[in-house]
Enzyme design. Structure first.
Site, PDB file in Angstrom:
ATOM      1  N   HIS A 224       0.949  -1.433  -0.111  1.00 28.48           N
ATOM      2  CA  HIS A 224       0.169  -0.110   0.180  1.00 28.48           C
ATOM      3  C   HIS A 224       0.944   1.475   0.278  1.00 28.48           C
ATOM      4  CE1 HIS A 224      -3.780   2.008   0.690  1.00 28.48           C
ATOM      5  NE2 HIS A 224      -4.084   1.570   1.606  1.00 28.48           N
ATOM      6  N   HIS A 272      -1.988  -2.670  -9.708  1.00 28.32           N
ATOM      7  CA  HIS A 272      -2.931  -1.519  -8.824  1.00 28.32           C
ATOM      8  C   HIS A 272      -4.101  -3.283  -8.713  1.00 28.32           C
ATOM      9  CE1 HIS A 272      -5.680   1.040  -7.326  1.00 28.32           C
ATOM     10  NE2 HIS A 272      -4.106   1.473  -7.158  1.00 28.32           N
ATOM     11  N   ASP A 323       2.301   5.878  -6.717  1.00 26.75           N
ATOM     12  CA  ASP A 323       3.999   5.767  -5.822  1.00 26.75           C
ATOM     13  C   ASP A 323       5.294   5.448  -6.103  1.00 26.75           C
ATOM     14  OD1 ASP A 323       2.676   5.467  -3.312  1.00 26.75           O
ATOM     15  OD2 ASP A 323       2.006   3.553  -3.829  1.00 26.75           O
TER      16      ASP A 323
HETATM   17  N1  COA Z   1       5.530  -6.393 -10.004  1.00 29.74           N
HETATM   18  C1  COA Z   1       6.084  -7.622 -10.394  1.00 29.74           C
HETATM   19  N2  COA Z   1       4.200  -8.519 -10.695  1.00 29.74           N
HETATM   20  C2  COA Z   1       3.173  -8.066 -10.883  1.00 29.74           C
HETATM   21  C3  COA Z   1       3.254  -7.109 -10.115  1.00 29.74           C
HETATM   22  C4  COA Z   1       4.496  -6.147  -9.176  1.00 29.74           C
HETATM   23  N3  COA Z   1       4.516  -4.762  -9.018  1.00 29.74           N
HETATM   24  N4  COA Z   1       2.158  -6.575  -9.737  1.00 29.74           N
HETATM   25  C5  COA Z   1       1.632  -7.301 -10.135  1.00 29.74           C
HETATM   26  N5  COA Z   1       2.637  -8.524 -10.471  1.00 29.74           N
HETATM   27  C6  COA Z   1       2.068  -9.724 -11.385  1.00 29.74           C
HETATM   28  C7  COA Z   1       2.123 -11.329  -9.956  1.00 29.74           C
HETATM   29  O1  COA Z   1       2.971 -11.540  -9.546  1.00 29.74           O
HETATM   30  C8  COA Z   1       1.087 -12.061 -10.729  1.00 29.74           C
HETATM   31  O2  COA Z   1       1.434 -12.586 -11.332  1.00 29.74           O
HETATM   32  P1  COA Z   1       1.819 -14.116 -11.877  1.00 29.74           P
HETATM   33  O3  COA Z   1      -0.493 -14.312 -12.669  1.00 29.74           O
HETATM   34  O4  COA Z   1       2.353 -14.529 -12.811  1.00 29.74           O
HETATM   35  O5  COA Z   1       1.547 -14.649 -10.131  1.00 29.74           O
HETATM   36  C9  COA Z   1      -0.046 -10.897 -11.128  1.00 29.74           C
HETATM   37  O6  COA Z   1       0.866  -9.595 -11.619  1.00 29.74           O
HETATM   38  C10 COA Z   1      -1.188 -10.079 -10.077  1.00 29.74           C
HETATM   39  O7  COA Z   1      -0.837  -9.420  -9.426  1.00 29.74           O
HETATM   40  P2  COA Z   1      -1.653 -10.047  -8.048  1.00 29.74           P
HETATM   41  O8  COA Z   1      -0.388  -9.823  -6.857  1.00 29.74           O
HETATM   42  O9  COA Z   1      -1.953 -11.000  -7.609  1.00 29.74           O
HETATM   43  O10 COA Z   1      -2.695  -9.187  -8.462  1.00 29.74           O
HETATM   44  P3  COA Z   1      -2.943  -7.199  -6.752  1.00 29.74           P
HETATM   45  O11 COA Z   1      -4.350  -7.325  -7.584  1.00 29.74           O
HETATM   46  O12 COA Z   1      -3.642  -8.348  -6.119  1.00 29.74           O
HETATM   47  O13 COA Z   1      -1.845  -6.669  -7.069  1.00 29.74           O
HETATM   48  C11 COA Z   1      -1.174  -4.942  -6.055  1.00 29.74           C
HETATM   49  C12 COA Z   1      -2.410  -5.741  -6.547  1.00 29.74           C
HETATM   50  C13 COA Z   1      -0.470  -3.154  -6.225  1.00 29.74           C
HETATM   51  C14 COA Z   1      -0.835  -6.026  -4.832  1.00 29.74           C
HETATM   52  C15 COA Z   1       0.572  -5.394  -7.346  1.00 29.74           C
HETATM   53  O14 COA Z   1       0.362  -4.801  -8.223  1.00 29.74           O
HETATM   54  C16 COA Z   1       1.917  -5.302  -5.783  1.00 29.74           C
HETATM   55  O15 COA Z   1       1.526  -5.656  -5.363  1.00 29.74           O
HETATM   56  N6  COA Z   1       2.093  -4.185  -6.837  1.00 29.74           N
HETATM   57  C17 COA Z   1       3.604  -3.915  -6.030  1.00 29.74           C
HETATM   58  C18 COA Z   1       3.395  -2.595  -4.318  1.00 29.74           C
HETATM   59  C19 COA Z   1       2.979  -1.213  -5.215  1.00 29.74           C
HETATM   60  O16 COA Z   1       3.496  -0.501  -6.226  1.00 29.74           O
HETATM   61  N7  COA Z   1       2.260  -0.732  -4.523  1.00 29.74           N
HETATM   62  C20 COA Z   1       1.131   0.026  -3.935  1.00 29.74           C
HETATM   63  C21 COA Z   1      -0.283  -0.183  -4.594  1.00 29.74           C
HETATM   64  S1  COA Z   1      -0.918   1.863  -5.128  1.00 29.74           S
END
Ligand code: COA
Length: 380
Positions: A224, A272, A323
């Site tokens: 987050h 996201h 971010d």
């Molecule tokens: N880097 C690398 N791969 C990523 C990624 C990232 N930042 N964000 C998503 N992915 C990939 C995941 O590995 C997953 O791949 P897979 O299906 O091959 O396993 C797929 O995309 C889906 O990701 P997931 O984490 O399940 O999606 P989500 O909707 O639950 O997650 C976040 C959303 C924000 C938690 C996720 O994108 C993330 O962890 N981002 C980094 C943290 C961040 O920047 N947070 C600020 C948000 S405003």
């Protein structure tokens, strides 16, 4: 309906938990509205103080309302000696988000209206938190660096005063503008994890400061708010070389990203839960970052930025979130990395407290079900 025959929505993904009139995130049109206004328009022509009043009250303030609020905000910036003593008692090695969380809790304990959850009392408490949190953030950054604390200046607006308290010198107008933009973009984003936390706490009929304290805890995590710090850690890991040509920096960043993705690393600042085709706030924040890169003359940072972004896009089609441009913008301004998420706190107090008031006005205890998957009934 029992707890075992319902579909499980892991992470509450796709679940609509309630109504809100505060903001609308539309991933299809890649738009974000605060009380109906596109956030880009607000960032282009409003102060953060105006946007705070919009979020709390539903309408932009009149000139008189804005002037009254500005006077009130300036009068409530200073920290009490008791709060300063409590901050001083915390180790300088603790994360600044721990300081913010503690300060929010102390401000609640000190507030005579703490237990009054009427709209009038909640708005007054929200406005005092809004005024005091910048001083908390700057006090902590300066004490960690062994610098003298800088008192607030009541001849400066919110953003200019924030930068003054952080650095002890008046920021240039371009820097104030970029900072103001970041505050507006970070102010509100519907039912994100920290806002939902604030609403859960409020739904038990607990108080506003408890809701904000819990929300700060939720924001700290790198999935987050903590992502803006993690983004900058990536840049630091890559190595920021002030005299490096932007094209070389970009090539290094691309190679780093390719390796990171091959190692199945999650790279912070990308992806996201709601937006899948790009975060609506990024273009506005990227323009602010570009302005700061020009202002400070650091094109190599743009090379790093582009390299990571392009490589991620080519490999996985995953776009940056807010971010990603915010981290290097704050770094260029001179904030230390652990202060980045506290800056997000100062901004998001507006959204959190607007949601607290909305939740109070139409409350229902938030208590979802769980699908039990432990052992079948057994006996001793
Ligand atoms: N880097 C690398 N791969 C990523 C990624 C990232 N930042 N964000 C998503 N992915 C990939 C995941 O590995 C997953 O791949 P897979 O299906 O091959 O396993 C797929 O995309 C889906 O990701 P997931 O984490 O399940 O999606 P989500 O909707 O639950 O997650 C976040 C959303 C924000 C938690 C996720 O994108 C993330 O962890 N981002 C980094 C943290 C961040 O920047 N947070 C600020 C948000 S405003």
């Amino acid at each position: 309906m029992t707890e075992t025959d319902t579909a499980v929505h892991k992470g509450l993904a796709g679940v609509v938990a309630d109504y809100t009139a505060i903001s609308k995130v539309n991933p299809d049109t890649n738009s974000l509205l605060y009380r109906g206004y596109p956030v880009q328009e607000l960032a282009a022509s409003c102060s953060f103080e105006q946007v705070a009043l919009l979020l709390w009250n539903g309408e932009l303030p009149s000139e008189q309302e804005l002037a009254d609020f500005r006077a009130h905000e300036r009068a409530h910036r200073a920290l009490s000696p008791e709060l300063k003593a409590i901050i001083d008692a915390l180790p300088t090695t603790c994360h600044p988000m721990d300081v913010c969380r503690t300060a929010a809790s102390v401000l609640g304990a000190q507030d005579p209206q703490a237990e009054d959850s009427s709209r009038t009392a909640n708005l007054a408490k929200a406005q005092k938190l809004f005024a005091a949190m910048p001083a908390v953030v700057c006090y902590d950054q300066r004490r960690r660096h062994g610098q003298d604390v800088v008192a607030p200046r009541d001849d400066l607006d919110y953003s200019a005063n924030f930068l003054w308290m952080a650095f002890g010198e008046e920021a240039e107008p371009a820097v104030v503008e970029a900072f103001n933009t970041s505050m507006i973009l970070y102010a509100e984003h519907s039912f994100n994890a920290s806002t939902f936390t604030a609403r859960v706490v409020t739904s038990t009929l607990s108080d506003l400061h408890s809701a904000v304290t819990a929300a700060i805890g939720a924001l700290k995590g790198p999935l987050h708010g903590g992502a803006n710090e993690a983004v900058m850690e990536t840049f630091v890991e890559l190595g920021i070389r002030a005299d490096e040509p932007a094209a070389d920096a970009e090539a290094r960043a691309k190679a780093w990203m390719d390796e990171a993705l091959a190692a199945k690393k999650k790279v912070m600042g990308f992806g996201h839960r709601v937006y899948k085709h790009g975060d609506s706030r990024v273009p506005t924040m990227k323009a602010a970052l570009d302005a700061m890169i020009d202002h400070y003359g650091r094109p190599e940072l743009l090379g790093l930025y582009n390299g990571l972004e392009r490589s991620m896009d080519e490999a996985k089609g995953i776009k940056p979130n807010l971010d990603y441009p915010a981290g290097p913008t704050y770094w260029l301004m001179g904030f230390d990395i652990p202060t980045f998420t506290p800056l997000f706190v100062a901004a998001r107090i507006t959204g959190w407290t607007a949601h607290v008031m909305e939740q109070v006005a139409s409350n229902s205890l938030i208590r979802p079900l769980a699908a039990y998957n432990g052992p079948d009934e057994r006996h001793l």
